[in-house]
Design an enzyme around this catalytic site. Structure first.
Site, PDB file in Angstrom:
ATOM      1  N   GLU A  35       0.883  -1.167   0.000  1.00 42.18           N
ATOM      2  CA  GLU A  35       0.000   0.000   0.000  1.00 42.18           C
ATOM      3  C   GLU A  35       0.922   1.219   0.000  1.00 42.18           C
ATOM      4  O   GLU A  35       1.803   1.320   0.868  1.00 42.18           O
ATOM      5  CB  GLU A  35      -0.860  -0.028   1.262  1.00 42.18           C
ATOM      6  CG  GLU A  35      -1.981   0.956   1.228  1.00 42.18           C
ATOM      7  CD  GLU A  35      -2.852   0.889   2.482  1.00 42.18           C
ATOM      8  OE1 GLU A  35      -3.677   1.779   2.651  1.00 42.18           O
ATOM      9  OE2 GLU A  35      -2.677  -0.046   3.298  1.00 42.18           O
ATOM     10  N   ARG A 261       4.238 -12.747  10.039  1.00 42.83           N
ATOM     11  CA  ARG A 261       4.748 -11.398   9.885  1.00 42.83           C
ATOM     12  C   ARG A 261       6.095 -11.280  10.603  1.00 42.83           C
ATOM     13  O   ARG A 261       6.275 -11.902  11.650  1.00 42.83           O
ATOM     14  CB  ARG A 261       3.729 -10.510  10.600  1.00 42.83           C
ATOM     15  CG  ARG A 261       3.553  -9.159  10.060  1.00 42.83           C
ATOM     16  CD  ARG A 261       2.473  -8.437  10.853  1.00 42.83           C
ATOM     17  NE  ARG A 261       2.531  -7.052  10.461  1.00 42.83           N
ATOM     18  CZ  ARG A 261       2.011  -6.604   9.328  1.00 42.83           C
ATOM     19  NH1 ARG A 261       1.371  -7.407   8.518  1.00 42.83           N
ATOM     20  NH2 ARG A 261       2.137  -5.335   9.012  1.00 42.83           N
ATOM     21  N   LYS A 271       3.548   1.011   9.811  1.00 41.12           N
ATOM     22  CA  LYS A 271       3.849   2.244   9.082  1.00 41.12           C
ATOM     23  C   LYS A 271       3.208   3.449   9.760  1.00 41.12           C
ATOM     24  O   LYS A 271       3.763   4.546   9.742  1.00 41.12           O
ATOM     25  CB  LYS A 271       3.353   2.127   7.638  1.00 41.12           C
ATOM     26  CG  LYS A 271       4.256   1.256   6.793  1.00 41.12           C
ATOM     27  CD  LYS A 271       3.747   1.150   5.376  1.00 41.12           C
ATOM     28  CE  LYS A 271       2.601   0.149   5.331  1.00 41.12           C
ATOM     29  NZ  LYS A 271       2.089  -0.052   3.972  1.00 41.12           N
TER      30      LYS A 271
HETATM   31  P1  ATP Z   1       0.894  -1.729   7.933  1.00 36.32           P
HETATM   32  O1  ATP Z   1      -0.008  -2.412   8.874  1.00 36.32           O
HETATM   33  O2  ATP Z   1       2.118  -1.177   8.588  1.00 36.32           O
HETATM   34  O3  ATP Z   1       0.219  -0.740   7.028  1.00 36.32           O
HETATM   35  P2  ATP Z   1       0.732  -3.598   5.799  1.00 36.32           P
HETATM   36  O4  ATP Z   1       0.848  -5.063   5.936  1.00 36.32           O
HETATM   37  O5  ATP Z   1      -0.621  -3.059   5.591  1.00 36.32           O
HETATM   38  O6  ATP Z   1       1.459  -2.904   6.998  1.00 36.32           O
HETATM   39  P3  ATP Z   1       1.460  -3.244   3.093  1.00 36.32           P
HETATM   40  O7  ATP Z   1       2.173  -2.139   2.428  1.00 36.32           O
HETATM   41  O8  ATP Z   1       0.027  -3.389   2.773  1.00 36.32           O
HETATM   42  O9  ATP Z   1       1.666  -3.102   4.642  1.00 36.32           O
HETATM   43  O10 ATP Z   1       2.239  -4.600   2.847  1.00 36.32           O
HETATM   44  C1  ATP Z   1       2.649  -5.063   1.597  1.00 36.32           C
HETATM   45  C2  ATP Z   1       3.010  -6.506   1.707  1.00 36.32           C
HETATM   46  O11 ATP Z   1       4.074  -6.660   2.634  1.00 36.32           O
HETATM   47  C3  ATP Z   1       1.852  -7.336   2.221  1.00 36.32           C
HETATM   48  O12 ATP Z   1       1.769  -8.516   1.457  1.00 36.32           O
HETATM   49  C4  ATP Z   1       2.199  -7.621   3.641  1.00 36.32           C
HETATM   50  O13 ATP Z   1       1.710  -8.854   4.042  1.00 36.32           O
HETATM   51  C5  ATP Z   1       3.728  -7.605   3.618  1.00 36.32           C
HETATM   52  N1  ATP Z   1       4.232  -7.160   4.910  1.00 36.32           N
HETATM   53  C6  ATP Z   1       4.036  -5.982   5.524  1.00 36.32           C
HETATM   54  N2  ATP Z   1       4.599  -5.955   6.751  1.00 36.32           N
HETATM   55  C7  ATP Z   1       5.198  -7.166   6.905  1.00 36.32           C
HETATM   56  C8  ATP Z   1       5.949  -7.772   7.947  1.00 36.32           C
HETATM   57  N3  ATP Z   1       6.207  -7.129   9.101  1.00 36.32           N
HETATM   58  N4  ATP Z   1       6.405  -9.020   7.755  1.00 36.32           N
HETATM   59  C9  ATP Z   1       6.163  -9.689   6.610  1.00 36.32           C
HETATM   60  N5  ATP Z   1       5.459  -9.177   5.595  1.00 36.32           N
HETATM   61  C10 ATP Z   1       4.971  -7.934   5.726  1.00 36.32           C
HETATM   62 MG    MG Z   2      -1.970  -2.298   4.534  1.00 42.13          MG
END
Ligand code: ATP
Ligand code: MG
Length: 555
Positions: A35, A261, A271
């Site tokens: 995202e 995760r 984030k």
């Molecule tokens: P946040 O909750 O901080 O917004 P998010 O998972 O929504 O994190 P995205 O940008 O949507 O962040 O994530 C893109 C991809 O990266 C997704 O497939 C997500 O599962 C993966 N991802 C994000 N954070 C992690 C993490 N800490 N460990 C493993 N994979 C991750």
């Molecule tokens: Mg997200």
């Protein structure tokens, strides 16, 4: 880039092997769907190494798809940084860059398909009522009074939503599934909501935007994704993922699999929280070297290979756990110990004047790496005034102190043996100069008369050394798991950055960002890219020489 070393047989690769063996798919196609609401962090690197690594290992494809269903949070600067960080990590996406917004027209059509099948309805409860009607984990929800309106009425209303005739929050499209489902996500989830917001890709074309759960599975199917890999918190959402794809007419049928995760001790991954650190001026931006972001780690001196190696070492599991920060640190340390050129820097200088030597520059030849002659030599100026580290001199000391002591000798690294003769103090009693003598016969040789000189200390020549600020970093948080604390800001480590005004070898005037050096006896350091742009020499400590959590004092 070299093929990423396979994550020996993790459970996702086992699934893929089975799918290939059973002809469930021929070419493996994964995707990485960030995202664009922040910079990539080390957690994303885990997902990137998994998705792109699988595509490499199986000679398949991996798409980069920006999940831009929520126009409020997305920002072009995040899109650019994500592309850059991904390439820097050593990966290349297949084909064009995809956006969920590429499919807004198609998603709108699929929403109609569900409405026409009686599987979606326009709800006019407000958001608070929707929450109330949804029930709880222990009590079922109840049906909205709008749930059973006619298909025709739903079509008219959805068109009105799209046309901008209804106000934000006054209506939304929901899937008609089961308000009593034990899975909250299946209690008539919202598929579309009204938002009168310009979108960075589609401009003002839309005032209704699809929800992530609706857009994600369909985007996967439209792109021909075979294995949709996401983190464990989406486990329940898999039911909705399958429900949507099972109920629309779409050719490809991807499957979702979840992995744990990444959480790292002494830092955070959210984030939203990382952004708070920036807006509250606790760090200086997404690429502050203390941040767990890819850009922060890069600026600090981490290499792409060390981050990939970290992802390989932690592997892939189905259990959430906290990985120790030292695991990440040891990946870069192992690499730098092998590859980093050696140099000398004095972080807390004290002046040495060599009385029995005239002032005259002399270039000494030093190896860039003790075990790798292929890394060549460098010339380092020596003269009668030098700096050593304040901690390397004592007026008196016990026997085990193997550095410079008044009246005793020590070896200057790759240079001569010196003896401390007398000292000069300021009015406050601080030592400002140590007057020494040197033995001109001891350049890289033991004293001729058989005197034993045990200690070796590092130094720089005062008139030629380059003044530089040295940034020493420590954990950003004082506690191993700041997420467990109500207000994570209260656990910030006030000493996460300590600045030293020191001196480095003059050769480092040519240092370039991302080239990390070992400052002998001090740690691994690289020049800071941002300060360099402003013409300032600032060196960031990438990592200490050893795990400082085990060895508090390097001596
Ligand atoms: P946040 O909750 O901080 O917004 P998010 O998972 O929504 O994190 P995205 O940008 O949507 O962040 O994530 C893109 C991809 O990266 C997704 O497939 C997500 O599962 C993966 N991802 C994000 N954070 C992690 C993490 N800490 N460990 C493993 N994979 C991750
Ligand atoms: Mg997200």
């Amino acid at each position: 880039m070299n093929k990423v070393q396979a994550y020996s047989n993790d459970f996702i690769r086992q699934i893929i092997d089975e799918d290939l063996a059973n002809n469930r798919c021929a070419v493996i196609h994964t995707r990485f769907p960030p995202e664009p609401n922040g910079y990539l962090h080390i957690g994303h690197a885990k997902s990137i190494c998994l998705n792109f690594g699988i595509a490499q290992d199986y000679h398949g494809h991996c798409n980069l798809r920006f999940d831009d269903t929520n126009p409020i949070k997305a920002d072009i600067k995040y899109i650019e940084s994500i592309k850059h960080d991904l390439q820097w990590l050593g990966f290349k996406w297949s084909g064009r860059i995809c956006y969920s917004s590429d499919y807004f027209d198609l998603l709108y059509e699929y929403a109609f398909e569900l409405i026409k099948k009686g599987l979606a309805y326009v709800d006019q409860l407000n958001s608070e009522q929707i929450r109330e009607y949804r029930g709880t984990l222990i009590s079922p929800g109840k049906n909205s009074p709008f749930r059973d309106r006619s298909i025709k009425e739903n079509i008219t209303l959805f068109k009105k939503m799209q046309a901008g005739d209804l106000t934000e929050g006054s209506a939304c499209l929901r899937a008609k599934i089961d308000m009593a489902s034990p899975f909250m996500v299946m209690r008539d989830p919202v598929l579309y909501r009204i938002k009168f917001i310009e979108h960075h890709q589609t401009g003002n074309k839309w005032c209704i935007y699809p929800m992530y759960d609706f857009a994600h599975c369909i985007s996967d199917a439209l792109e021909g994704i075979t294995h949709s890999l996401c983190t464990l918190e989406f486990q329940d959402n898999r039911r909705l993922y399958d429900w949507i794809l099972d109920n629309i007419n779409i050719k490809c049928r991807p499957r979702q699999y979840e992995f744990s995760r990444l959480n790292l001790t002494f830092t955070i991954m959210s984030k939203r929280k990382l952004n708070m650190l920036i807006t509250q001026n606790i760090v200086k931006g997404w690429d502050d070297p203390r941040m767990p972001t890819i850009s922060g780690l890069r600026r600090r001196g981490y290499t792409a290979a060390s981050i990939r190696e970290f992802c390989r070492r932690i592997g892939m599991t189905k259990q959430n756990n906290n990985i120790e920060m030292v695991t990440l640190e040891s990946c870069i340390r192992d690499e730098l110990n092998k590859n980093a050129p050696r140099t000398m820097a004095v972080l807390d200088p004290i002046k040495i004047i060599i009385k029995n030597r005239a002032s005259k520059i002399e270039y000494l030849t030093m190896p860039n790496h003790p075990n790798n002659p292929q890394m060549g030599n460098r010339q380092v100026p020596f003269d009668n005034i030098i700096y050593i580290d304040r901690a390397d001199f004592r007026e008196e000391a016990k026997k085990h102190y193997k550095r410079l002591v008044l009246g005793k000798e020590v070896r200057l690294r790759h240079a001569y043996v010196i003896k401390a003769e007398y000292i000069e103090k300021d009015q406050k009693g601080n030592i400002i100069i140590v007057y020494c003598s040197y033995d001109a016969q001891t350049l890289n040789k033991d004293p001729l008369d058989g005197r034993k000189v045990k200690g070796v200390i590092h130094w720089v020549a005062a008139d030629y050394a380059l003044p530089a600020d040295i940034h020493l970093y420590d954990h950003l948080f004082n506690v191993a798991n700041p997420n467990l604390v109500d207000n994570f800001i209260t656990t910030i480590n006030p000493k996460s950055l300590i600045i030293r005004h020191g001196f480095v070898e003059p050769n480092l005037a040519n240092a370039i960002p991302e080239q990390t050096y070992q400052f002998e006896r001090e740690g691994y350091f690289c020049i800071d890219s941002q300060y360099l742009l402003a013409g300032k020499y600032v060196f960031n400590r990438t990592v200490s020489l050893r795990n400082t959590w085990q060895i508090k004092d390097k001596h």
